[in-house]
Design a protein around this motif. Structure first.
Motif, short mmCIF file in Angstrom:
data_model
loop_
_atom_site.label_atom_id
_atom_site.label_comp_id
_atom_site.label_asym_id
_atom_site.label_seq_id
_atom_site.Cartn_x
_atom_site.Cartn_y
_atom_site.Cartn_z
N ILE A 23 -0.88 8.03 3.69
CA ILE A 23 -0.48 6.78 3.98
C ILE A 23 -1.73 5.63 4.32
CG2 ILE A 23 1.27 5.04 4.33
CD1 ILE A 23 3.10 7.72 4.94
N ASP A 24 -2.59 5.20 3.80
CA ASP A 24 -3.85 4.66 4.20
C ASP A 24 -3.73 3.25 3.73
OD1 ASP A 24 -4.83 6.91 5.65
OD2 ASP A 24 -6.23 7.36 4.15
N ALA A 25 -4.33 2.21 4.30
CA ALA A 25 -4.50 0.97 4.11
C ALA A 25 -5.35 0.85 2.75
CB ALA A 25 -4.94 0.08 5.13
N SER A 26 -5.01 -0.10 1.75
CA SER A 26 -5.95 -0.37 0.65
C SER A 26 -6.94 -1.18 0.98
CB SER A 26 -5.32 -1.08 -0.51
OG SER A 26 -4.77 -2.45 -0.10
N GLN A 27 -8.12 -1.22 0.28
CA GLN A 27 -9.22 -1.78 0.58
C GLN A 27 -8.91 -3.42 0.57
OE1 GLN A 27 -12.15 -0.30 1.35
NE2 GLN A 27 -12.53 -2.16 2.17
N SER A 28 -8.00 -3.76 -0.14
CA SER A 28 -7.81 -5.38 -0.07
C SER A 28 -6.99 -5.64 1.25
CB SER A 28 -6.86 -5.66 -1.17
OG SER A 28 -5.59 -4.89 -1.06
N THR A 29 -6.38 -4.61 1.83
CA THR A 29 -5.55 -4.98 3.07
C THR A 29 -6.55 -4.94 4.35
OG1 THR A 29 -3.59 -3.97 2.58
CG2 THR A 29 -3.90 -3.74 4.78
N ILE A 30 -7.54 -3.83 4.13
CA ILE A 30 -8.47 -3.94 5.05
C ILE A 30 -9.49 -5.08 4.88
CG2 ILE A 30 -10.86 -2.51 5.80
CD1 ILE A 30 -9.30 0.15 4.63
N ASN A 31 -10.01 -5.47 3.77
CA ASN A 31 -10.77 -6.52 3.87
C ASN A 31 -10.00 -7.85 4.34
OD1 ASN A 31 -12.54 -5.23 2.69
ND2 ASN A 31 -11.88 -5.93 0.48
N ALA A 32 -8.70 -8.09 4.10
CA ALA A 32 -7.82 -9.18 4.72
C ALA A 32 -7.89 -9.10 6.16
CB ALA A 32 -6.49 -9.25 4.32
N ALA A 33 -7.72 -7.86 6.84
CA ALA A 33 -7.58 -7.74 8.35
C ALA A 33 -8.88 -8.13 8.63
CB ALA A 33 -7.46 -6.47 8.82
N LEU A 47 2.63 12.27 -9.96
CA LEU A 47 2.17 13.73 -10.19
C LEU A 47 2.85 14.72 -9.98
CD1 LEU A 47 -1.16 12.99 -7.85
CD2 LEU A 47 -0.99 13.50 -10.39
N ARG A 48 4.15 14.21 -9.63
CA ARG A 48 5.38 15.54 -9.38
C ARG A 48 5.46 16.35 -10.61
NH1 ARG A 48 10.60 16.82 -8.59
NH2 ARG A 48 11.24 16.92 -6.57
N ASP A 49 5.79 15.72 -11.71
CA ASP A 49 6.28 16.74 -12.87
C ASP A 49 5.04 17.54 -13.21
OD1 ASP A 49 8.46 15.30 -13.17
OD2 ASP A 49 8.14 14.13 -14.60
N GLU A 50 3.78 17.16 -13.28
CA GLU A 50 2.63 18.04 -13.54
C GLU A 50 2.53 19.21 -12.60
OE1 GLU A 50 -2.28 17.90 -14.44
OE2 GLU A 50 -1.19 16.16 -14.03
N PHE A 101 2.41 11.16 2.77
CA PHE A 101 3.69 11.30 1.60
C PHE A 101 3.42 12.91 1.20
CE2 PHE A 101 4.38 6.82 1.03
CZ PHE A 101 5.60 6.84 1.72
N VAL A 102 4.40 13.71 1.00
CA VAL A 102 4.06 15.23 0.61
C VAL A 102 5.33 15.62 -0.32
CG1 VAL A 102 4.05 17.59 1.53
CG2 VAL A 102 3.28 15.65 3.07
N LEU A 103 4.59 16.43 -1.42
CA LEU A 103 5.38 16.93 -2.10
C LEU A 103 5.23 18.74 -1.86
CD1 LEU A 103 4.55 15.41 -5.79
CD2 LEU A 103 6.68 15.33 -4.27
N ALA A 104 6.33 19.32 -1.70
CA ALA A 104 6.07 20.77 -1.56
C ALA A 104 6.74 21.63 -2.66
CB ALA A 104 6.88 21.09 -0.23
N LYS A 105 5.87 22.71 -2.88
CA LYS A 105 6.49 23.43 -4.06
C LYS A 105 6.44 25.09 -3.83
CE LYS A 105 4.96 24.97 -8.71
NZ LYS A 105 3.97 24.81 -10.01
N ASP A 145 0.88 -1.34 -0.04
CA ASP A 145 -0.09 0.00 -0.11
C ASP A 145 1.00 1.27 0.08
OD1 ASP A 145 -2.32 -1.67 0.25
OD2 ASP A 145 -2.42 -1.48 2.26
N THR A 146 2.02 1.29 0.91
CA THR A 146 2.75 2.33 1.00
C THR A 146 3.44 2.89 -0.48
OG1 THR A 146 3.33 2.10 3.22
CG2 THR A 146 4.68 3.20 2.02
N ALA A 147 3.89 1.68 -0.87
CA ALA A 147 4.68 1.52 -2.24
C ALA A 147 3.62 2.41 -3.36
CB ALA A 147 5.02 0.43 -2.71
N ALA A 148 2.52 1.90 -3.31
CA ALA A 148 1.55 2.32 -4.35
C ALA A 148 1.13 4.01 -4.26
CB ALA A 148 0.22 1.63 -4.22
N ILE A 149 1.06 4.42 -2.91
CA ILE A 149 0.81 5.63 -2.81
C ILE A 149 1.86 6.61 -3.16
CG2 ILE A 149 0.29 7.25 -0.80
CD1 ILE A 149 -1.00 4.92 0.69
N LEU A 150 3.34 6.04 -2.77
CA LEU A 150 4.60 6.88 -3.21
C LEU A 150 4.53 6.79 -4.86
CD1 LEU A 150 7.13 8.05 -2.07
CD2 LEU A 150 7.96 5.84 -2.38
N ASN A 151 4.26 5.61 -5.22
CA ASN A 151 4.30 5.92 -6.98
C ASN A 151 3.26 6.82 -7.66
OD1 ASN A 151 4.96 4.69 -9.48
ND2 ASN A 151 2.84 3.96 -9.50
#
Length: 705
Positions: free
Chosen positions: A465-475, A269-272, A328-332, A258-264
């Motif tokens: 950095i939130d859990a995905s629905q699949s992670t929530i469903n698994a728990a 979005l960084r360039d835009e 996770f934050v981008l600052a401009k 989940d963390t990797a997906a949010i970071l990705n």
């Protein structure tokens, strides 16, 4: 702004609809008649106080009034508790007033409202800012004029917030004065107090500490706890029911995937984000946990993570992604400028509307503010213009002046704030403002600006950095599987052991709690705990970022605590009692002298000199009231006491002397007056607390909330 003006602005253009002198009797009657009458069926009674019913509709009305007063920042569950305590207080005190025949007449209310000590909220509205004089006749005329507005929906709010508390405070002052005047301290009591304060004693003793026996060597049965509870009922009395639970939890926090997906996502979005010129539009479109702030923040006020790196960015440069809290934050960096830390301005406001309702046409308001501006430019006195024309009632008392710090920038109307902080000293501007509270025109003059330093406009793109629905469903699935196979206490404990889960204990869950202590908020879980019985196992409840499966382990009704509820606090005391008896039986078997007793106990004789009766701290022992009492017992002077079970061990005491300190200059009459003053001050408060403690209260809130 004045209190009344704040009410106007906050509560849908509240007009002060309070009943004038001819209607004050009605207010007094309404304050007490029909409250808590509980005319409906039992299902409408949220509680009783000494037999007087609290109607659910009336109770709910009070909660809504409180919610309106304090706004959305006040949590409803907190308001329910506060209103409940306030209602109990009102009913208990009203019953006391009625029994004593205390009244607060319409003349007394008139004297309070319009006398020399008028309440501040009224003075704020009717005080001449030039002379400081409270214009009593204007206040009376205003009250008389608005009595025709009896259908004004804000009358109830004004009465609840100001008039009824004024009446209540008047009655309370009478009650406390009545009790305080009954307090009296005779001379002999003061003499005894002075003597006790000066008394000192010296003594010898032998002590065997409880720590000489290991706690594990002492067994405490349920019968021991029960006997101790019955022997000390006041110590183990509980005012309301409570329950205990054991629970296991299953985390539903973000996984590594989940963390990797949010970071990705943020990286894509960084360039835009870096190239866009519409920063606010971009932030709103892609959504951010940190909203866009179209303003500057002084560098010293930037307390976020990586503040130094962000301040050093070039305009248009982006920093990140980095972690700040759970995001996770981008600052401009958008722009930078010099900005004052504090400003002083004065202004005149001409409103065109309040709460979305037009009060003056825009053309008339603009013409009026322009005329005011020309008049001031032509030499007219600014304060006279404020008093005559400004719709900001609060600033009339300060010549239209306000002081603001840079931290208040975001709380001001943007147009107003930009003149104050982005302009320069001496600027005079007319700006138009439109916001949720009001609309209109400000004439603003910047009087002073201080504390200039670099300030930065930064846009933040933050993704949680939130859990995905699949992670929530698994728990949730794992928790449901555990709950499904754990339908009783034995299965719950066996399954927890098999899965390596450590059940945690919570001992004090109350029926009206909204949060489980130490676990988190979940009113549904609390209700389940009270709608089921000991030994029952719950289905999974979502609490924060985890799923919880609970086992009810204990039920304690109002009154004496159950054995399981009392054991944590009773067990250490029972252990000391058993240790004391063991020490007495094995260490203190006899002896004609203190020295012989010490030898038999394997201890030495110790001595304490000049121990004060008023502050009975014994060196190397601490606070041992029973030992101190024996030392001051004149019948034990030169004699050996029986073994004394104290707080830290068992003692045998031999009194040596009892005397008094040298004259300390304490004056008996001064002591008597001081004691009497303390009793007078405490009598009212203590009596009100005693009345509430003695009241028979039936709490049915669980049936409604």
């Amino acid at each position: 702004m004045s209190v009344i003006q704040k009410i106007r602005d906050k509560y849908a253009a509240v007009v002060i609809a309070v009943i004038a002198l001819s209607l004050i009797g009605f207010i007094l009657m309404d304050a007490f008649v029909g409250r808590g009458s509980g005319m409906g069926s039992r299902s409408t009674v949220v509680g009783k106080v000494n037999g007087e019913k609290i109607d659910h509709n009336e109770f709910e009305r009070k909660i809504n009034v409180a919610q309106t007063m304090y706004g959305q920042q006040a949590r409803r569950e907190q308001l329910i508790g506060n209103v409940w305590e306030q209602t109990i207080d009102e009913i208990v005190m009203k019953q006391a007033y009625d029994e004593l025949g205390l009244q607060f007449t319409d003349k007394e209310l008139n004297d309070v409202l319009f006398g020399p000590n008028a309440p501040q909220w009224l003075k704020n509205e009717f005080t001449d800012p030039a002379t400081g004089e409270f214009k009593v006749n204007d206040a009376k005329a205003y009250f008389a004029n608005i009595k025709k507005q009896q259908n004004n929906p804000n009358l109830e709010m004004f009465q609840e917030v100001y008039i009824l508390p004024t009446i209540s405070q008047g009655l309370r002052q009478k009650y406390m004065a009545l009790l305080s005047q009954s307090a009296y301290v005779p001379k002999w009591m003061a003499e005894k107090t002075v003597a006790d304060q000066n008394a000192i004693a010296s003594f010898s003793y032998v002590a065997v500490p409880y720590s000489s026996i290991a706690d594990t060597a002492i067994k405490v049965s349920d019968d021991d706890v029960k006997a101790y509870i019955n022997k000390h009922p006041e110590q183990f009395k509980q005012e309301e029911a409570s329950r205990s639970i054991s629970y296991v939890s299953f985390n539903a926090t973000a996984s590594a995937e989940d963390t990797a997906a949010i970071l990705n996502q943020l990286s894509t979005l960084r360039d835009e984000f870096a190239t866009t010129t519409d920063n606010e539009g971009f932030i709103n479109r892609v959504t951010s946990e940190i909203p866009f702030f179209d303003g500057y923040t002084q560098g010293s006020k930037m307390q976020m993570s990586n503040a130094d790196a962000i301040r050093n960015l070039a305009n248009g440069e982006v920093y990140g992604p980095y972690i700040d809290a759970n995001n996770f934050v981008l600052a401009k960096m958008i722009d930078r400028r010099q900005m004052p830390d504090s400003v002083k301005v004065r202004h005149i406001l001409v409103k065109t509307g309040e709460q979305g309702r037009e009060t003056l046409s825009d053309s008339i308001a603009k013409a009026r503010i322009d005329s005011i501006q020309r008049a001031i430019q032509g030499g007219a006195d600014f304060n006279s213009m404020v008093v005559q024309y400004s719709d900001d009632q609060g600033s009339k008392e300060t010549r239209g002046e306000y002081d603001f710090s840079s931290t208040q920038f975001g709380g001001l109307s943007r147009e107003f704030a930009e003149v104050a902080f982005y302009g320069k000293t001496g600027d005079k501007r007319v700006v138009k403002v439109e916001n949720a509270s009001y609309s209109g025109y400000h004439y603003i003059e910047v009087l002073n600006q201080k504390g200039f330093e670099p300030a930065f406009k930064v846009a933040y793109l933050a993704k949680p950095i939130d859990a995905s629905q699949s992670t929530i469903n698994a728990a949730s699935a794992v928790a449901s599987q555990f709950a499904g196979s754990s339908r009783n206490k034995k299965q719950f404990e066996e399954n927890a052991n098999k899965q390596g889960l450590q059940p945690l204990q919570i001992m004090d869950v109350k029926p009206n709690d909204y949060a489980v202590p130490g676990l988190g908020e979940n009113r549904s879980l609390v209700r389940w705990i009270y709608e089921n019985k000991a030994g029952d196992v719950s289905e999974p409840f979502e609490v924060g970022e985890k799923y919880v499966v609970a086992l009810i382990t204990g039920v304690s009704e109002k009154g004496l605590m159950s054995v399981s509820r009392a054991r944590p606090s009773a067990e250490p005391l029972i252990i000391n009692e058993k240790k004391a008896q063991q020490i007495i039986n094995t260490k203190f078997k006899g002896g004609a002298t203190l020295e012989a007793i010490a030898q038999g106990a394997g201890q030495t004789v110790q001595r304490a000199d000049s121990v004060s009766f008023a502050q009975p701290f014994i060196p190397q022992i601490g606070n041992e009231p029973k030992v101190t009492g024996a030392a001051f017992n004149k019948s034990l002077q030169g004699k050996i006491s029986e073994p004394i079970a104290g707080n830290s061990g068992v003692f045998v005491v031999r009194g040596e002397s009892v005397g008094a300190q040298a004259n300390t200059g304490i004056n008996v009459e001064d002591t008597r007056r001081q004691m009497e003053m303390q009793y007078k001050q405490m009598s009212g408060y203590r009596s009100m607390e005693a009345l509430k403690k003695a009241a028979k209260v039936t709490d049915n809130r669980f049936d409604f909330y």
